[in-house]
Design an enzyme around this catalytic site. Structure first.
Site, PDB file in Angstrom:
ATOM      1  N   TYR A  84       0.946  -1.097   0.065  1.00  0.00           N
ATOM      2  CA  TYR A  84      -0.049   0.083   0.008  1.00  0.00           C
ATOM      3  C   TYR A  84       0.965   1.234   0.125  1.00  0.00           C
ATOM      4  O   TYR A  84       0.585   2.174  -0.569  1.00  0.00           O
ATOM      5  CB  TYR A  84      -0.903  -0.003   1.279  1.00  0.00           C
ATOM      6  CG  TYR A  84      -1.982  -1.184   1.086  1.00  0.00           C
ATOM      7  CD1 TYR A  84      -3.126  -0.794   0.355  1.00  0.00           C
ATOM      8  CD2 TYR A  84      -1.911  -2.156   1.907  1.00  0.00           C
ATOM      9  CE1 TYR A  84      -4.088  -2.013   0.209  1.00  0.00           C
ATOM     10  CE2 TYR A  84      -2.745  -3.195   1.882  1.00  0.00           C
ATOM     11  CZ  TYR A  84      -4.082  -2.945   1.127  1.00  0.00           C
ATOM     12  OH  TYR A  84      -4.946  -4.037   1.089  1.00  0.00           O
ATOM     13  N   ASN A 100     -12.965  -1.396  -4.989  1.00  0.00           N
ATOM     14  CA  ASN A 100     -12.554  -1.940  -6.305  1.00  0.00           C
ATOM     15  C   ASN A 100     -13.869  -3.073  -6.968  1.00  0.00           C
ATOM     16  O   ASN A 100     -13.961  -4.019  -6.315  1.00  0.00           O
ATOM     17  CB  ASN A 100     -11.496  -2.760  -6.492  1.00  0.00           C
ATOM     18  CG  ASN A 100     -11.219  -3.678  -7.751  1.00  0.00           C
ATOM     19  OD1 ASN A 100     -11.653  -3.395  -8.823  1.00  0.00           O
ATOM     20  ND2 ASN A 100     -10.162  -4.590  -7.787  1.00  0.00           N
ATOM     21  N   CYS A 118      -6.662  -6.111  -7.201  1.00  0.00           N
ATOM     22  CA  CYS A 118      -6.428  -5.550  -5.884  1.00  0.00           C
ATOM     23  C   CYS A 118      -5.740  -6.450  -4.822  1.00  0.00           C
ATOM     24  O   CYS A 118      -4.986  -6.112  -3.618  1.00  0.00           O
ATOM     25  CB  CYS A 118      -7.511  -4.958  -5.307  1.00  0.00           C
ATOM     26  SG  CYS A 118      -8.907  -5.983  -5.269  1.00  0.00           S
ATOM     27  N   HIS A 119      -5.911  -8.015  -5.321  1.00  0.00           N
ATOM     28  CA  HIS A 119      -5.492  -8.738  -4.370  1.00  0.00           C
ATOM     29  C   HIS A 119      -3.624  -8.898  -4.266  1.00  0.00           C
ATOM     30  O   HIS A 119      -3.018  -9.474  -3.337  1.00  0.00           O
ATOM     31  CB  HIS A 119      -5.676 -10.247  -4.705  1.00  0.00           C
ATOM     32  CG  HIS A 119      -5.441 -10.880  -6.061  1.00  0.00           C
ATOM     33  ND1 HIS A 119      -6.061 -10.172  -7.280  1.00  0.00           N
ATOM     34  CD2 HIS A 119      -4.251 -11.582  -6.757  1.00  0.00           C
ATOM     35  CE1 HIS A 119      -5.473 -11.080  -8.274  1.00  0.00           C
ATOM     36  NE2 HIS A 119      -4.580 -11.522  -7.979  1.00  0.00           N
ATOM     37  N   GLU A 130      -0.865 -17.443  -8.372  1.00  0.00           N
ATOM     38  CA  GLU A 130       0.115 -16.674  -9.004  1.00  0.00           C
ATOM     39  C   GLU A 130       1.470 -16.801  -8.700  1.00  0.00           C
ATOM     40  O   GLU A 130       2.608 -16.292  -9.420  1.00  0.00           O
ATOM     41  CB  GLU A 130      -0.311 -15.224  -8.858  1.00  0.00           C
ATOM     42  CG  GLU A 130      -1.575 -14.929  -9.519  1.00  0.00           C
ATOM     43  CD  GLU A 130      -1.779 -13.295  -9.483  1.00  0.00           C
ATOM     44  OE1 GLU A 130      -0.963 -12.449  -9.498  1.00  0.00           O
ATOM     45  OE2 GLU A 130      -3.128 -13.037  -9.833  1.00  0.00           O
TER      46      GLU A 130
END
Length: 154
Positions: free
Chosen positions: A91, A112, A120-121, A149
């Protein structure tokens, strides 16, 4: 008479997802099933791309997006969309990049309307802290997406 926004729900590894379309763009992705579905070409394309993402065959999305939000939120969501698959930002890093406060950035992340597609994850707190997530299982959903991911999570 108003017409309903085209929508399509389907199952995913993170639970049921619902896509919404307006003016030839994806405007929202929400958690849960819908009573009715519309199989528009765009909604089917978005569903197919999400299924390819979950199957490990896609690392980015090629869809017209039109999330509704303030100018600031739009700026944050555009920055989120640029975070590559398998990478994260804090952030604080994004706040510095955008010239804003981390708390304000976090608020925009939390609003979002197209999670997963606008990733946003991929935004973490200081020292890799998960922070929050709008997914049906909250932080567990965020951790699942990051692991999917290839991101090591604490």
């Amino acid at each position: 008479m108003t017409t309903a926004m085209p929508q399509l729900a389907f199952n995913s590894p993170i639970g049921p997802l619902a896509l919404f379309e307006a003016d030839d763009a994806i405007v929202a992705l929400d958690w849960g099933f819908l009573p009715e579905n519309d199989e528009t070409p765009l909604l089917l394309k978005a569903r197919d791309q999400l299924e390819e993402y979950f199957d490990g065959k896609r690392t980015s999305f090629d869809l017209p997006l039109a999330p509704h939000g303030t100018a600031f939120q739009q700026k944050v969501w555009a920055a989120l969309a640029k975070i590559p698959f398998g990478q994260t930002r804090s952030y604080g890093q994004l706040a510095e990049q955008l010239g804003t406060a981390a708390r304000a950035l976090g608020g925009a992340c939390g609003r979002n309307p197209i999670p997963v597609i606008i990733p946003c994850h991929r935004v973490l707190g200081a020292n890799g802290a998960m922070g929050g997530y709008s997914g049906i299982d909250g932080v567990e959903t965020k951790e699942f997406l990051l692991r999917h991911e290839g991101v090591s999570v604490k």
